[in-house]
Design a protein around this motif. Structure first.
Motif, PDB file in Angstrom:
ATOM      1  N   SER A   1      45.282  -1.437  -3.622  1.00  0.00           N
ATOM      2  CA  SER A   1      43.703  -0.646  -3.667  1.00  0.00           C
ATOM      3  C   SER A   1      44.325   0.569  -2.849  1.00  0.00           C
ATOM      4  CB  SER A   1      42.938  -1.198  -2.767  1.00  0.00           C
ATOM      5  OG  SER A   1      41.594  -1.022  -2.498  1.00  0.00           O
ATOM      6  N   LEU A   2      44.681   1.052  -1.917  1.00  0.00           N
ATOM      7  CA  LEU A   2      45.354   2.375  -1.340  1.00  0.00           C
ATOM      8  C   LEU A   2      45.647   3.110  -2.291  1.00  0.00           C
ATOM      9  CD1 LEU A   2      44.938   4.174   1.102  1.00  0.00           C
ATOM     10  CD2 LEU A   2      46.696   3.054   2.779  1.00  0.00           C
ATOM     11  N   ALA A   3      46.463   2.808  -2.876  1.00  0.00           N
ATOM     12  CA  ALA A   3      47.507   3.075  -4.318  1.00  0.00           C
ATOM     13  C   ALA A   3      46.726   3.868  -4.922  1.00  0.00           C
ATOM     14  CB  ALA A   3      48.307   2.044  -4.828  1.00  0.00           C
ATOM     15  N   ALA A   4      45.594   2.743  -5.926  1.00  0.00           N
ATOM     16  CA  ALA A   4      44.767   3.088  -6.480  1.00  0.00           C
ATOM     17  C   ALA A   4      43.782   4.829  -6.019  1.00  0.00           C
ATOM     18  CB  ALA A   4      43.873   2.482  -7.178  1.00  0.00           C
ATOM     19  N   LEU A   5      43.149   4.150  -4.867  1.00  0.00           N
ATOM     20  CA  LEU A   5      42.093   5.295  -4.506  1.00  0.00           C
ATOM     21  C   LEU A   5      43.528   6.881  -4.249  1.00  0.00           C
ATOM     22  CD1 LEU A   5      39.965   4.183  -1.338  1.00  0.00           C
ATOM     23  CD2 LEU A   5      39.846   4.661  -3.620  1.00  0.00           C
ATOM     24  N   TYR A   6      44.331   6.352  -4.061  1.00  0.00           N
ATOM     25  CA  TYR A   6      45.596   8.085  -3.536  1.00  0.00           C
ATOM     26  C   TYR A   6      45.359   8.202  -4.976  1.00  0.00           C
ATOM     27  CZ  TYR A   6      47.738   7.701   0.579  1.00  0.00           C
ATOM     28  OH  TYR A   6      48.491   8.068   1.941  1.00  0.00           O
TER      29      TYR A   6
ATOM     30  N   MET B   1      34.653   4.126   0.590  1.00  0.00           N
ATOM     31  CA  MET B   1      34.968   4.907  -0.650  1.00  0.00           C
ATOM     32  C   MET B   1      34.598   4.440  -2.049  1.00  0.00           C
ATOM     33  SD  MET B   1      38.086   7.093  -0.057  1.00  0.00           S
ATOM     34  CE  MET B   1      38.003   7.668  -1.684  1.00  0.00           C
ATOM     35  N   LEU B   2      34.673   2.480  -1.560  1.00  0.00           N
ATOM     36  CA  LEU B   2      34.184   1.722  -2.697  1.00  0.00           C
ATOM     37  C   LEU B   2      32.423   1.580  -2.670  1.00  0.00           C
ATOM     38  CD1 LEU B   2      37.692   0.526  -3.586  1.00  0.00           C
ATOM     39  CD2 LEU B   2      36.504   2.232  -4.931  1.00  0.00           C
ATOM     40  N   ASP B   3      31.866   1.756  -1.622  1.00  0.00           N
ATOM     41  CA  ASP B   3      30.817   1.288  -1.908  1.00  0.00           C
ATOM     42  C   ASP B   3      29.698   1.688  -2.663  1.00  0.00           C
ATOM     43  OD1 ASP B   3      30.414   0.461   0.804  1.00  0.00           O
ATOM     44  OD2 ASP B   3      29.551   1.786   1.981  1.00  0.00           O
ATOM     45  N   GLU B   4      29.004   1.478  -3.604  1.00  0.00           N
ATOM     46  CA  GLU B   4      28.068   1.289  -4.827  1.00  0.00           C
ATOM     47  C   GLU B   4      27.215   2.539  -4.091  1.00  0.00           C
ATOM     48  OE1 GLU B   4      25.357  -1.664  -6.079  1.00  0.00           O
ATOM     49  OE2 GLU B   4      27.739  -3.049  -6.689  1.00  0.00           O
ATOM     50  N   PRO B   5      27.209   3.587  -4.976  1.00  0.00           N
ATOM     51  CA  PRO B   5      26.136   4.109  -4.932  1.00  0.00           C
ATOM     52  C   PRO B   5      24.530   4.289  -4.726  1.00  0.00           C
ATOM     53  CG  PRO B   5      27.004   4.999  -6.967  1.00  0.00           C
ATOM     54  CD  PRO B   5      27.117   3.297  -6.398  1.00  0.00           C
ATOM     55  N   LYS B   6      23.664   3.453  -4.794  1.00  0.00           N
ATOM     56  CA  LYS B   6      22.782   2.621  -4.050  1.00  0.00           C
ATOM     57  C   LYS B   6      23.068   2.281  -2.703  1.00  0.00           C
ATOM     58  CE  LYS B   6      20.042  -0.211  -7.701  1.00  0.00           C
ATOM     59  NZ  LYS B   6      20.713  -1.553  -6.871  1.00  0.00           N
TER      60      LYS B   6
ATOM     61  N   LEU C   1      39.144   2.106   2.644  1.00  0.00           N
ATOM     62  CA  LEU C   1      39.044   3.403   3.561  1.00  0.00           C
ATOM     63  C   LEU C   1      37.631   3.995   3.463  1.00  0.00           C
ATOM     64  CD1 LEU C   1      41.487   5.797   1.986  1.00  0.00           C
ATOM     65  CD2 LEU C   1      42.047   3.890   2.885  1.00  0.00           C
ATOM     66  N   THR C   2      37.012   4.528   4.272  1.00  0.00           N
ATOM     67  CA  THR C   2      35.696   5.081   4.530  1.00  0.00           C
ATOM     68  C   THR C   2      35.597   6.271   4.361  1.00  0.00           C
ATOM     69  OG1 THR C   2      36.325   6.044   7.007  1.00  0.00           O
ATOM     70  CG2 THR C   2      36.218   3.588   6.986  1.00  0.00           C
ATOM     71  N   PHE C   3      34.330   7.019   4.323  1.00  0.00           N
ATOM     72  CA  PHE C   3      34.773   8.505   4.190  1.00  0.00           C
ATOM     73  C   PHE C   3      35.478   9.098   5.023  1.00  0.00           C
ATOM     74  CE2 PHE C   3      32.167  11.977   2.126  1.00  0.00           C
ATOM     75  CZ  PHE C   3      32.434  12.172   1.563  1.00  0.00           C
ATOM     76  N   GLY C   4      35.417   8.732   6.027  1.00  0.00           N
ATOM     77  CA  GLY C   4      35.852   9.913   7.388  1.00  0.00           C
ATOM     78  C   GLY C   4      37.533   9.302   6.717  1.00  0.00           C
ATOM     79  N   ASN C   5      38.531   8.822   6.805  1.00  0.00           N
ATOM     80  CA  ASN C   5      39.878   8.700   5.846  1.00  0.00           C
ATOM     81  C   ASN C   5      39.587   9.437   4.994  1.00  0.00           C
ATOM     82  OD1 ASN C   5      40.082   5.302   5.911  1.00  0.00           O
ATOM     83  ND2 ASN C   5      41.193   6.901   7.630  1.00  0.00           N
ATOM     84  N   TYR C   6      39.030   9.691   4.130  1.00  0.00           N
ATOM     85  CA  TYR C   6      38.602  11.192   2.565  1.00  0.00           C
ATOM     86  C   TYR C   6      38.320  12.178   3.014  1.00  0.00           C
ATOM     87  CZ  TYR C   6      37.399  13.392  -1.107  1.00  0.00           C
ATOM     88  OH  TYR C   6      37.811  13.904  -2.195  1.00  0.00           O
ATOM     89  N   LEU C   7      37.754  12.346   4.608  1.00  0.00           N
ATOM     90  CA  LEU C   7      37.197  13.925   4.551  1.00  0.00           C
ATOM     91  C   LEU C   7      38.196  14.566   5.382  1.00  0.00           C
ATOM     92  CD1 LEU C   7      33.156  14.046   4.782  1.00  0.00           C
ATOM     93  CD2 LEU C   7      34.665  14.616   3.178  1.00  0.00           C
ATOM     94  N   GLY C   8      38.421  13.797   6.859  1.00  0.00           N
ATOM     95  CA  GLY C   8      39.852  13.472   7.559  1.00  0.00           C
ATOM     96  C   GLY C   8      40.867  13.871   6.527  1.00  0.00           C
TER      97      GLY C   8
END
Ligand code: TYM
Length: 328
Positions: free
Chosen positions: A60-65, A206-211, A14-21
């Motif tokens: 992975s999507l289930a875990a992210l939810y 959504m799973l990109d490392e902070p750096k 998932l992207t941060f777009g999916n998260y915010l939207g």
């Protein structure tokens, strides 16, 4: 209590777009609505998928939810293909759809343009989406902007069915958040942030490392004006970063413009990056705890059972209204 339904395709991280939207709204809505959140794997196979990768993406999507804050005591989380009523009602909704209206869907046009051998399921994707929603007597569907057209079609199909047969379906409303409904690419901020962008620097996953997140935001495309202000036409890059910051910190864009009045892009980008990392880091931690846990399977088993119970009732009503099968 009113009902909410929404779905996300397990077609990649998932992207941060999916998260915010989408997802961020889901977490807030579960407090006040009866919620169904679906992993729409049958929608994902409208384009070719590697079977092992698809399985991995579903889990992975289930875990992210769950990691994002979906609480299985409050909301039903399930996998679309584990509830057969979806494809069954999907077929029924196809009988109510016109080829012309399906061909007019921009997502169909985008995904089929210039391709040979376009799968027919890409065209009949929206009647399946209508079925997803209608099975649960849904009142509201929280989605990002790009799904608005599909939602309008869902309403049309529900109304058409209700006019012809009995008033079986609840006609759902689309629910689009004020900020965050259309997060743009970091590199080409006039197009939306997408899972499938070839340029890895354009998308925050959504799973990109902070750096990596910090690096991507620091190299986001901006402009040479040097003033942090919201103007999506003249300053799409800065406006997108303002939208992201506004959405993650729940601060109005107007207030952010004031706050950054005399501050340069370097500091602004650093603050956006820090805010994004602050949201994503704990989600990532929970994600890695959940991904191999039994909890995940228990939640999905329970979700499947609840969803089947509700969906089968609506499906039976629709079949009866149309005269399918025998009198029972
Ligand atoms: P999908 O999987 O492409 O995206 C999931 C959700 O994320 C939103 N979204 C965005 N929001 C803001 N900015 C972006 N850049 C961005 N990219 C994606 C989407 O609008 C969506 O809300 N057809 C749907 C899945 C679906 C569905 C449903 C949704 C199937 N059945 C029933 C709602 C109800 C889709 O492909 O979403």
């Amino acid at each position: 209590m009113e009902t909410i339904f929404s779905g996300i395709q397990p077609s990649g991280t998932l992207t941060f777009g999916n998260y915010l939207g989408a997802m961020k709204q889901f977490v807030e809505l579960q407090e006040d609505y009866e919620c169904y959140f679906c992993i729409v794997d049958e929608h994902a196979i409208t384009v070719p998928q590697d079977r092992l990768k698809l399985r991995e993406n579903i889990r992975s999507l289930a875990a992210l939810y769950l990691a994002s804050g979906i609480n299985p005591d409050k909301a039903t989380l399930f996998i679309q293909s584990e509830v057969p009523a979806h494809t069954q009602l999907g077929w029924i909704m196809q009988t109510q759809s016109y080829i012309g209206e399906l061909e007019r869907m921009t997502q169909f046009k985008d995904k089929s343009a210039g391709k040979e051998g376009v799968p027919s399921a890409l065209l009949t994707y929206p009647p399946l989406m209508a079925a997803d929603i209608l099975l649960y007597n849904t009142n509201h569907v929280p989605v990002g902007n790009d799904q608005k057209q599909h939602l309008e079609l869902t309403r049309d199909l529900a109304e058409r069915f209700n006019r012809k047969y009995n008033d079986i379906f609840t006609v759902p409303e689309v629910k689009i958040s004020e900020v965050g409904a259309r997060i743009m690419s970091l590199q080409e901020p006039t197009k939306k942030m997408s899972k499938s962008d070839a340029n890895q620097k354009a998308t925050i996953y959504m799973l990109d490392e902070p750096k990596k997140i910090i690096k991507k935001i620091k190299s986001a495309m901006t402009d040479s004006e040097g003033i942090v202000r919201f103007d999506p036409v003249e300053k799409p890059g800065i406006s997108n970063l303002l939208t992201i910051l506004s959405s993650v910190t729940n601060t109005p864009i107007k207030d952010l413009e004031k706050q950054y009045e005399n501050i340069g892009y370097g500091q602004f980008k650093q603050d956006v990056a820090d805010a994004v990392v602050t949201v994503l880091e704990p989600i990532q931690q929970r994600y890695y705890e959940l991904i191999d846990s039994d909890t995940l399977d228990e939640v999905l088993d329970q979700g499947r059972d609840t969803a089947n119970r509700v969906a089968n009732k609506t499906l039976a009503k629709a079949k009866k209204a149309m005269g399918l099968g025998r009198v029972v």
